[in-house]
Design an enzyme around this catalytic site. Structure first.
Site, short mmCIF file in Angstrom:
data_model
loop_
_atom_site.label_atom_id
_atom_site.label_comp_id
_atom_site.label_asym_id
_atom_site.label_seq_id
_atom_site.Cartn_x
_atom_site.Cartn_y
_atom_site.Cartn_z
N ILE A 84 3.43 -19.72 8.95
CA ILE A 84 3.97 -19.28 10.39
C ILE A 84 5.41 -19.25 10.19
O ILE A 84 5.98 -20.50 9.79
CB ILE A 84 3.68 -19.99 11.46
CG1 ILE A 84 3.84 -19.04 13.05
CG2 ILE A 84 3.77 -21.31 11.88
CD1 ILE A 84 3.23 -19.33 14.22
N CYS A 85 6.15 -18.39 10.63
CA CYS A 85 7.54 -18.27 10.75
C CYS A 85 7.99 -17.90 12.34
O CYS A 85 7.21 -17.87 13.04
CB CYS A 85 8.14 -17.78 9.62
SG CYS A 85 8.07 -15.87 9.69
N ARG A 86 9.21 -17.43 12.28
CA ARG A 86 9.71 -16.70 13.46
C ARG A 86 9.07 -15.60 14.00
O ARG A 86 8.45 -15.37 14.81
CB ARG A 86 11.22 -16.50 13.33
CG ARG A 86 11.90 -15.90 14.55
CD ARG A 86 13.28 -15.74 14.62
NE ARG A 86 13.79 -15.19 15.93
CZ ARG A 86 14.06 -13.74 15.74
NH1 ARG A 86 13.69 -12.89 14.85
NH2 ARG A 86 14.44 -13.29 16.91
#
Length: 103
Positions: free
Chosen positions: A64-66
């Site tokens: 996951i990231c932004r």
């Protein structure tokens, strides 16, 4: 190709205590502003040096990231190395669950 799930699907997996290995690839300042409690931090800027840590925790590897872009690039790379990984489409911008702050 790698698989993708929504933030809502991730929330269900976490609620069901599924065997997952959630890795947040955002940078430390983003992580400290708020992250999912069950996630581990391996920032994209450190990923090459810390790639060996990905499988330190058992379970399906989910990145996951932004917004899903950086984690998608990590998923492309890991898939090219023969790993089965999952990206969270929409990333933390789509996450409606609780977050924790700080390190």
């Amino acid at each position: 190709m790698f698989r993708e799930i929504t933030a809502e699907q991730l929330d269900v997996l976490l609620t069901d205590n599924a065997n997952i290995n959630l890795i947040d690839v955002r940078e430390p300042d983003e992580w400290e502003e708020g992250h999912i409690a069950q996630a581990r931090s391996i920032p994209l800027s450190q990923f090459q040096a810390r790639e060996h840590e990905v499988h330190d925790v058992p379970g399906d590897v989910i990145f996951i990231c932004r917004s899903g872009g950086r984690s998608g690039r990590v998923c492309e790379y890991m898939t090219s190395q023969g790993y089965d990984v999952i990206n969270v489409d929409g990333g933390m911008l789509s996450w409606k669950g609780e977050v924790v702050t700080g390190e």
